[in-house]
Write an enzyme that holds these catalytic residues in place. Structure first.
Site, PDB file in Angstrom:
ATOM      1  N   ASN A 187       0.851  -1.372  -0.135  1.00  0.00           N
ATOM      2  CA  ASN A 187       0.101   0.006   0.092  1.00  0.00           C
ATOM      3  C   ASN A 187       1.027   1.257   0.064  1.00  0.00           C
ATOM      4  OD1 ASN A 187       0.850  -0.020   2.552  1.00  0.00           O
ATOM      5  ND2 ASN A 187      -0.918   0.639   3.675  1.00  0.00           N
TER       6      ASN A 187
ATOM      7  N   ARG B 291      16.396   4.635   9.705  1.00  0.00           N
ATOM      8  CA  ARG B 291      17.348   3.424  10.633  1.00  0.00           C
ATOM      9  C   ARG B 291      18.423   3.875  10.428  1.00  0.00           C
ATOM     10  NH1 ARG B 291      14.084  -2.249   8.719  1.00  0.00           N
ATOM     11  NH2 ARG B 291      13.517  -0.702   6.828  1.00  0.00           N
TER      12      ARG B 291
ATOM     13  N   THR C  74      -1.725  -3.630  11.199  1.00  0.00           N
ATOM     14  CA  THR C  74      -1.057  -4.483  10.149  1.00  0.00           C
ATOM     15  C   THR C  74      -0.537  -5.839  10.521  1.00  0.00           C
ATOM     16  OG1 THR C  74      -0.501  -2.297   9.129  1.00  0.00           O
ATOM     17  CG2 THR C  74       1.021  -4.132   8.509  1.00  0.00           C
TER      18      THR C  74
ATOM     19  N   TYR D 184       4.845  -2.107  17.426  1.00  0.00           N
ATOM     20  CA  TYR D 184       5.687  -2.995  16.644  1.00  0.00           C
ATOM     21  C   TYR D 184       5.974  -4.311  17.334  1.00  0.00           C
ATOM     22  CZ  TYR D 184       9.422  -4.333  13.444  1.00  0.00           C
ATOM     23  OH  TYR D 184      10.106  -4.940  12.279  1.00  0.00           O
TER      24      TYR D 184
HETATM   25  P1  NAD Z   1      10.025  -1.363   4.747  1.00  0.00           P
HETATM   26  O1  NAD Z   1       9.341  -0.472   5.361  1.00  0.00           O
HETATM   27  O2  NAD Z   1      11.021  -1.109   3.787  1.00  0.00           O
HETATM   28  O3  NAD Z   1       9.190  -2.480   3.922  1.00  0.00           O
HETATM   29  C1  NAD Z   1       7.879  -2.559   4.541  1.00  0.00           C
HETATM   30  C2  NAD Z   1       6.850  -2.644   3.539  1.00  0.00           C
HETATM   31  O4  NAD Z   1       5.490  -3.019   3.555  1.00  0.00           O
HETATM   32  C3  NAD Z   1       6.684  -1.135   2.573  1.00  0.00           C
HETATM   33  O5  NAD Z   1       6.739  -1.390   1.253  1.00  0.00           O
HETATM   34  C4  NAD Z   1       5.388  -0.862   3.054  1.00  0.00           C
HETATM   35  O6  NAD Z   1       4.690   0.106   2.048  1.00  0.00           O
HETATM   36  C5  NAD Z   1       4.627  -2.114   3.321  1.00  0.00           C
HETATM   37  N1  NAD Z   1       3.354  -2.098   4.306  1.00  0.00           N
HETATM   38  C6  NAD Z   1       3.293  -1.528   5.445  1.00  0.00           C
HETATM   39  N2  NAD Z   1       1.969  -1.638   5.976  1.00  0.00           N
HETATM   40  C7  NAD Z   1       1.511  -2.237   4.921  1.00  0.00           C
HETATM   41  C8  NAD Z   1      -0.125  -2.420   4.959  1.00  0.00           C
HETATM   42  N3  NAD Z   1      -0.826  -2.376   5.756  1.00  0.00           N
HETATM   43  N4  NAD Z   1      -0.396  -3.017   3.555  1.00  0.00           N
HETATM   44  C9  NAD Z   1       0.297  -3.406   2.712  1.00  0.00           C
HETATM   45  N5  NAD Z   1       1.578  -3.217   2.685  1.00  0.00           N
HETATM   46  C10 NAD Z   1       2.303  -2.504   3.624  1.00  0.00           C
HETATM   47  O7  NAD Z   1      10.852  -2.423   5.976  1.00  0.00           O
HETATM   48  P2  NAD Z   1      11.573  -3.652   5.635  1.00  0.00           P
HETATM   49  O8  NAD Z   1      12.992  -3.487   6.229  1.00  0.00           O
HETATM   50  O9  NAD Z   1      11.886  -4.104   3.932  1.00  0.00           O
HETATM   51  O10 NAD Z   1      11.074  -4.806   6.440  1.00  0.00           O
HETATM   52  C11 NAD Z   1      10.104  -5.900   5.829  1.00  0.00           C
HETATM   53  C12 NAD Z   1       9.624  -6.682   7.007  1.00  0.00           C
HETATM   54  O11 NAD Z   1      10.711  -7.391   7.571  1.00  0.00           O
HETATM   55  C13 NAD Z   1       8.641  -6.106   8.030  1.00  0.00           C
HETATM   56  O12 NAD Z   1       7.670  -6.989   8.433  1.00  0.00           O
HETATM   57  C14 NAD Z   1       9.679  -5.952   9.021  1.00  0.00           C
HETATM   58  O13 NAD Z   1       8.925  -5.849  10.358  1.00  0.00           O
HETATM   59  C15 NAD Z   1      10.664  -7.132   9.076  1.00  0.00           C
HETATM   60  N6  NAD Z   1      11.845  -6.821   9.559  1.00  0.00           N
HETATM   61  C16 NAD Z   1      12.874  -6.210   8.960  1.00  0.00           C
HETATM   62  C17 NAD Z   1      13.996  -5.944   9.454  1.00  0.00           C
HETATM   63  C18 NAD Z   1      15.189  -5.065   8.881  1.00  0.00           C
HETATM   64  O14 NAD Z   1      16.181  -5.027   9.607  1.00  0.00           O
HETATM   65  N7  NAD Z   1      15.006  -4.568   7.710  1.00  0.00           N
HETATM   66  C19 NAD Z   1      14.466  -6.477  10.681  1.00  0.00           C
HETATM   67  C20 NAD Z   1      13.392  -7.139  11.618  1.00  0.00           C
HETATM   68  C21 NAD Z   1      12.220  -7.471  10.707  1.00  0.00           C
HETATM   69  N1  UDP Z   2      20.221   5.383  15.995  1.00  0.00           N
HETATM   70  C1  UDP Z   2      21.192   6.579  15.943  1.00  0.00           C
HETATM   71  N2  UDP Z   2      20.925   7.302  15.135  1.00  0.00           N
HETATM   72  C2  UDP Z   2      20.061   7.478  13.969  1.00  0.00           C
HETATM   73  C3  UDP Z   2      19.183   6.263  13.962  1.00  0.00           C
HETATM   74  C4  UDP Z   2      19.314   5.334  14.936  1.00  0.00           C
HETATM   75  O1  UDP Z   2      21.961   6.425  17.051  1.00  0.00           O
HETATM   76  O2  UDP Z   2      20.425   8.406  13.332  1.00  0.00           O
HETATM   77  C5  UDP Z   2      20.428   4.170  16.932  1.00  0.00           C
HETATM   78  C6  UDP Z   2      19.126   3.915  17.662  1.00  0.00           C
HETATM   79  O3  UDP Z   2      18.796   4.588  18.823  1.00  0.00           O
HETATM   80  C7  UDP Z   2      19.290   2.250  17.933  1.00  0.00           C
HETATM   81  C8  UDP Z   2      20.180   1.770  16.787  1.00  0.00           C
HETATM   82  O4  UDP Z   2      20.709   3.197  16.155  1.00  0.00           O
HETATM   83  O5  UDP Z   2      20.022   2.368  19.122  1.00  0.00           O
HETATM   84  C9  UDP Z   2      19.430   1.140  15.751  1.00  0.00           C
HETATM   85  O6  UDP Z   2      18.566   1.872  15.492  1.00  0.00           O
HETATM   86  P1  UDP Z   2      17.412   1.498  13.967  1.00  0.00           P
HETATM   87  O7  UDP Z   2      16.508   2.604  14.063  1.00  0.00           O
HETATM   88  O8  UDP Z   2      18.260   1.290  12.994  1.00  0.00           O
HETATM   89  O9  UDP Z   2      16.931   0.126  14.336  1.00  0.00           O
HETATM   90  P2  UDP Z   2      16.387  -0.521  15.928  1.00  0.00           P
HETATM   91  O10 UDP Z   2      17.116  -1.891  15.846  1.00  0.00           O
HETATM   92  O11 UDP Z   2      16.555   0.238  16.884  1.00  0.00           O
HETATM   93  O12 UDP Z   2      14.880  -1.044  15.336  1.00  0.00           O
END
Ligand code: NAD
Ligand code: UDP
Length: 311
Positions: free
Chosen positions: A33, A185, A91, A144
């Site tokens: 979305n 992030r 979500t 979350y």
């Molecule tokens: P991201 O924000 O780049 O991607 C999330 C996607 O989900 C986006 O494209 C967003 O538009 C879509 N979305 C959100 N809510 C929605 C809804 N209600 N309906 C349809 N689409 C929706 O984040 P990401 O890093 O790609 O993360 C993807 C998944 O992996 C997430 O579920 C996140 O919780 C999980 N995850 C990611 C990390 C990481 O480090 N990247 C770590 C732990 C978990």
């Molecule tokens: N963080 C930071 N500066 C930034 C963004 C994040 O110091 O501009 C720190 C944040 O407080 C956390 C860690 O970096 O301790 C990782 O943050 P992120 O948002 O990437 O992911 P998290 O693991 O906290 O979900």
């Protein structure tokens, strides 16, 4: 040819997974979305005859035939998931119910993107899957963390009640190409700030730690897990750990930037030490992260240079 549905397909992980699954000869259906996802990430696939995209909010049910479902839809960056916490919680919870119902109806295999956040501000180190976690259920990260924990509960109950085989990947901090410049992030913030010569924003004293996994390694883990019959939660990540302060210096070094570090307040409930124990993924899936942090970060810096140039 397998038909694979990816929710959250326009996001960072979703778009990289799409690319990989198309390269492997699958038919991919993307759902998103655009809450945090970018249309730019979908551009390379839109003319591919093996790709279809639907704009849809996973809080509402959907009906799509597929062999496999990767349920990734959910804002993942703290600033984005805290912006509308009720949307984030819905979500996770309605999103997984809708995916589970579809899997129950069609027999599609299902994998959920869970997170290291289910461990909260962990009291054990490194974190293994047996740990129940230390989450503040009322705090600003709870929408979350608790949403993802509730999703895990639903998966285990559907598995027990209806004999599903849905899988739970507990993903630790992952980085790489297709992250959004404004994602918020730490990896994207620090690289973009360094490239633009802006101040590097360290939250707190920067003594908290994270362990960073490159996207191609994570994708390998997700695909291995989908292929397996493992239904217990599995940590996926790279135990390569940095304090945030050291990580800032590392990015300054690799970008050859003269940006200064500035210290800002530490957000509430920010976990202190995070490092995955990946022995379960190693033994059960044969998972082993391969990309060295230096190589992964260099690729990510090159990617952000092109995105900044386009602005
Ligand atoms: P991201 O924000 O780049 O991607 C999330 C996607 O989900 C986006 O494209 C967003 O538009 C879509 N979305 C959100 N809510 C929605 C809804 N209600 N309906 C349809 N689409 C929706 O984040 P990401 O890093 O790609 O993360 C993807 C998944 O992996 C997430 O579920 C996140 O919780 C999980 N995850 C990611 C990390 C990481 O480090 N990247 C770590 C732990 C978990
Ligand atoms: N963080 C930071 N500066 C930034 C963004 C994040 O110091 O501009 C720190 C944040 O407080 C956390 C860690 O970096 O301790 C990782 O943050 P992120 O948002 O990437 O992911 P998290 O693991 O906290 O979900």
């Amino acid at each position: 040819m397998k038909k694979i549905l990816i929710t959250g397909a326009a996001g960072f992980i979703g778009s990289n997974l799409t690319k990989r699954l198309l390269e492997e000869g699958n038919f991919v259906i993307g759902l998103d979305n655009f809450y945090t996802g970018q249309k730019e990430n979908l551009k390379p696939f839109l003319n591919n005859k093996n790709y279809k995209f639907f704009e849809h909010n996973v809080i509402e049910p959907y009906d799509i035939e597929a062999d496999e479902i990767y349920n990734l839809a959910c804002p993942a960056s703290p600033i984005h998931y805290q912006k509308d916490p009720i949307f984030t919680f819905k979500t996770s919870v309605f999103g997984i119910i809708n995916a589970l119902e579809l899997s129950k109806k069609t027999g599609a295999k299902l994998l959920q993107a869970s997170t290291s956040e289910v461990y909260g501000d962990a009291k054990i180190y490194p974190q293994n899957e047996k740990y129940f976690g230390n989450v503040n259920p009322n705090g600003i990260r709870a929408c979350y963390d608790e949403g993802k924990r509730a999703a895990e509960t639903l998966i285990c109950d559907y598995n027990r009640l209806y004999g599903l085989n849905a899988k739970i990947a507990r993903i630790f901090n992952t980085y790489g190409e297709n992250m959004d410049i404004k994602d918020g992030r730490v990896v994207s913030n620090f690289i973009v700030q360094a490239l633009r010569g802006e101040d590097i924003t360290i939250y707190g004293e920067g003594n908290q730690s994270r362990s960073f996994c490159y996207i191609s390694d994570l994708l390998e883990g997700l695909i291995l897990l989908m292929k397996s019959d493992v239904t217990e939660p599995v940590n996926l990540g790279n135990p390569d750990e940095f304090t945030i302060k050291d990580f800032a210096l590392y990015i300054l070094d690799l970008t050859k930037s003269s940006s200064k570090c500035v210290y800002m307040p530490l957000p509430l409930d920010d976990p202190h030490k995070r490092k995955p124990d990946i022995s379960c993924a190693k033994t059960k899936l044969g998972f082993e992260p391969k990309v060295k942090i230096e190589d992964g970060i260099k690729n990510t810096i090159e990617y952000f240079k092109t995105r900044i140039d386009k602005q």
